[in-house]
Design a protein around this motif. Structure first.
Motif, PDB file in Angstrom:
ATOM      1  N   SER A 129       0.810  -1.225   0.000  1.00 57.15           N
ATOM      2  CA  SER A 129       0.000   0.000   0.000  1.00 57.15           C
ATOM      3  C   SER A 129       0.842   1.274   0.000  1.00 57.15           C
ATOM      4  O   SER A 129       0.317   2.360  -0.269  1.00 57.15           O
ATOM      5  N   ALA A 130       2.125   1.160   0.299  1.00 53.10           N
ATOM      6  CA  ALA A 130       2.987   2.349   0.361  1.00 53.10           C
ATOM      7  C   ALA A 130       3.404   2.841  -1.022  1.00 53.10           C
ATOM      8  O   ALA A 130       3.871   3.980  -1.168  1.00 53.10           O
ATOM      9  N   GLU A 131       3.209   2.001  -2.042  1.00 54.44           N
ATOM     10  CA  GLU A 131       3.667   2.341  -3.390  1.00 54.44           C
ATOM     11  C   GLU A 131       2.615   3.104  -4.195  1.00 54.44           C
ATOM     12  O   GLU A 131       1.413   2.966  -3.965  1.00 54.44           O
ATOM     13  N   THR A 132       3.092   3.891  -5.156  1.00 55.55           N
ATOM     14  CA  THR A 132       2.233   4.447  -6.202  1.00 55.55           C
ATOM     15  C   THR A 132       2.586   3.679  -7.467  1.00 55.55           C
ATOM     16  O   THR A 132       3.750   3.648  -7.879  1.00 55.55           O
ATOM     17  N   TYR A 133       1.583   3.040  -8.078  1.00 61.32           N
ATOM     18  CA  TYR A 133       1.842   2.149  -9.208  1.00 61.32           C
ATOM     19  C   TYR A 133       1.579   2.838 -10.547  1.00 61.32           C
ATOM     20  O   TYR A 133       0.661   3.648 -10.672  1.00 61.32           O
ATOM     21  N   HIS A 134       2.383   2.467 -11.498  1.00 58.43           N
ATOM     22  CA  HIS A 134       2.344   3.036 -12.847  1.00 58.43           C
ATOM     23  C   HIS A 134       1.595   2.083 -13.786  1.00 58.43           C
ATOM     24  O   HIS A 134       1.845   0.871 -13.764  1.00 58.43           O
ATOM     25  N   ALA A 141      -7.315  -8.595 -21.240  1.00 57.97           N
ATOM     26  CA  ALA A 141      -8.767  -8.481 -21.360  1.00 57.97           C
ATOM     27  C   ALA A 141      -9.103  -7.000 -21.305  1.00 57.97           C
ATOM     28  O   ALA A 141      -8.317  -6.201 -20.794  1.00 57.97           O
ATOM     29  N   PRO A 142     -10.242  -6.579 -21.856  1.00 56.01           N
ATOM     30  CA  PRO A 142     -10.618  -5.155 -21.813  1.00 56.01           C
ATOM     31  C   PRO A 142     -10.586  -4.603 -20.392  1.00 56.01           C
ATOM     32  O   PRO A 142     -11.169  -5.182 -19.475  1.00 56.01           O
ATOM     33  N   GLY A 143      -9.858  -3.515 -20.201  1.00 52.15           N
ATOM     34  CA  GLY A 143      -9.787  -2.874 -18.896  1.00 52.15           C
ATOM     35  C   GLY A 143      -8.775  -3.469 -17.938  1.00 52.15           C
ATOM     36  O   GLY A 143      -8.615  -2.979 -16.815  1.00 52.15           O
ATOM     37  N   PHE A 144      -8.042  -4.521 -18.349  1.00 52.63           N
ATOM     38  CA  PHE A 144      -7.044  -5.132 -17.471  1.00 52.63           C
ATOM     39  C   PHE A 144      -5.753  -4.324 -17.563  1.00 52.63           C
ATOM     40  O   PHE A 144      -5.061  -4.357 -18.581  1.00 52.63           O
ATOM     41  N   ALA A 145      -5.448  -3.581 -16.497  1.00 58.58           N
ATOM     42  CA  ALA A 145      -4.281  -2.698 -16.490  1.00 58.58           C
ATOM     43  C   ALA A 145      -3.099  -3.375 -15.810  1.00 58.58           C
ATOM     44  O   ALA A 145      -3.218  -3.865 -14.677  1.00 58.58           O
ATOM     45  N   TYR A 146      -1.970  -3.424 -16.511  1.00 50.16           N
ATOM     46  CA  TYR A 146      -0.743  -3.977 -15.940  1.00 50.16           C
ATOM     47  C   TYR A 146      -0.026  -2.861 -15.190  1.00 50.16           C
ATOM     48  O   TYR A 146       0.392  -1.856 -15.790  1.00 50.16           O
ATOM     49  N   LEU A 206      -9.059   3.089 -17.087  1.00 49.56           N
ATOM     50  CA  LEU A 206      -7.675   3.381 -16.747  1.00 49.56           C
ATOM     51  C   LEU A 206      -6.892   3.520 -18.042  1.00 49.56           C
ATOM     52  O   LEU A 206      -7.103   2.773 -18.987  1.00 49.56           O
ATOM     53  N   ARG A 207      -6.008   4.475 -18.062  1.00 52.83           N
ATOM     54  CA  ARG A 207      -5.240   4.762 -19.276  1.00 52.83           C
ATOM     55  C   ARG A 207      -3.772   4.455 -19.032  1.00 52.83           C
ATOM     56  O   ARG A 207      -3.246   4.728 -17.952  1.00 52.83           O
ATOM     57  N   ALA A 208      -3.126   3.882 -20.023  1.00 51.42           N
ATOM     58  CA  ALA A 208      -1.695   3.629 -19.916  1.00 51.42           C
ATOM     59  C   ALA A 208      -0.987   4.937 -19.588  1.00 51.42           C
ATOM     60  O   ALA A 208      -1.249   5.973 -20.202  1.00 51.42           O
ATOM     61  N   GLY A 209      -0.109   4.893 -18.587  1.00 47.73           N
ATOM     62  CA  GLY A 209       0.587   6.087 -18.139  1.00 47.73           C
ATOM     63  C   GLY A 209       0.000   6.685 -16.873  1.00 47.73           C
ATOM     64  O   GLY A 209       0.621   7.540 -16.234  1.00 47.73           O
ATOM     65  N   ASP A 210      -1.204   6.239 -16.478  1.00 51.22           N
ATOM     66  CA  ASP A 210      -1.831   6.737 -15.249  1.00 51.22           C
ATOM     67  C   ASP A 210      -1.102   6.195 -14.023  1.00 51.22           C
ATOM     68  O   ASP A 210      -0.268   5.288 -14.117  1.00 51.22           O
ATOM     69  N   GLN A 211      -1.459   6.747 -12.847  1.00 50.08           N
ATOM     70  CA  GLN A 211      -0.877   6.315 -11.588  1.00 50.08           C
ATOM     71  C   GLN A 211      -1.990   5.776 -10.679  1.00 50.08           C
ATOM     72  O   GLN A 211      -3.097   6.319 -10.664  1.00 50.08           O
TER      73      GLN A 211
END
Length: 244
Positions: A129-134, A141-146, A206-211
């Motif tokens: 929980s301490a991290e901010t993820y990129h 699948a549609p909407g599956f953000a890595y 969610l968009r690629a490049g978001d946090q």
């Protein structure tokens, strides 16, 4: 970005070109991919049809009726020159926060993560929980953000036998990456929690490049958020039905 940036422009198809950076999963490198994507979208050349960002590459789809690969390649080289010379603004990332319950009911693989990391469940939750993820890319699948990067002690391999059904909103880890399952589906990642109120957030793009930030909540708080979300969801559905 330094002038020594390693990048190539390749033919990706009859109507597409691929800008390929160094072949590795790296947040700074992926950031450059998204800056270039923003540059191309802002420039909006008349032949542009689509731009698709991945971990370390960018695919540009163009109208073959109005241009060809050679001209697109030259145009992209000019954009890359600007990127190398710091003549562009940085990518403006949207920041999303999600409340997550790490209770045992939702954390199906927490014990496995604890064993691999030699940490207690509370320590796993605290570090995670301490991290901010990129958001590196959207796929599978549609909407599956890595998302990345998971703290090194928590980088646990995928499970040996994938589940046939992972509940929507499940938060999971697989090596360097983490993700939220956007809908109920098969999956082989380590499930460590569940997003509260995901039913009303499942349409969030969610968009690629978001946090992304994850905020740990108790099971009681999870239940409260779920109850509020269900009322909101049902009210929205009723409103839609009334308009049909």
């Amino acid at each position: 970005m330094a002038s020594s940036m390693q990048v190539s422009i390749e033919v990706a198809g009859i109507d597409s070109a691929m800008v390929v950076f160094e072949p590795k999963v790296n947040k700074q490198l992926n950031h450059q991919v998204h800056i270039l994507r923003d540059m191309i979208i802002r420039a909006q050349p008349s032949w542009l049809i689509d731009v698709v960002a991945a971990y370390h590459s960018l695919m540009i789809v163009y109208d073959i009726q109005t241009t060809d690969f050679d001209r697109v390649e030259q145009w992209l080289k000019n954009q890359l020159n600007q990127l190398q010379q710091h003549k562009v603004d940085g990518h403006q990332a949207n920041i999303h926060e999600f409340f997550v319950c790490f209770d045992a009911e939702f954390a199906l693989d927490m014990e496995r993560v604890c064993e691999h990391s030699c940490l207690s469940s509370s320590e796993v939750i605290e570090r995670y929980s301490a991290e901010t993820y990129h958001v590196y890319t959207i796929g599978f699948a549609p909407g599956f953000a890595y998302l990345g990067d998971v703290p090194e002690p928590l980088q646990v391999p995928r499970v040996d036998t994938p589940r046939t059904k992972v509940p929507a909103g499940s938060v999971a880890i697989a090596n360097q990456q983490t993700a939220i399952y956007p809908r109920t589906s098969p999956g082989g990642w380590n499930i460590i929690g569940r997003v509260a109120g995901w039913r009303t957030q499942s349409g969030l793009q969610l968009r690629a490049g978001d946090q992304i930030r994850f905020i740990a909540v108790s099971k009681q708080r999870f239940i409260e958020i779920e109850a509020t979300a269900n009322v909101r969801f049902e009210g929205s559905a009723g409103s839609t039905e009334g308009q049909s």
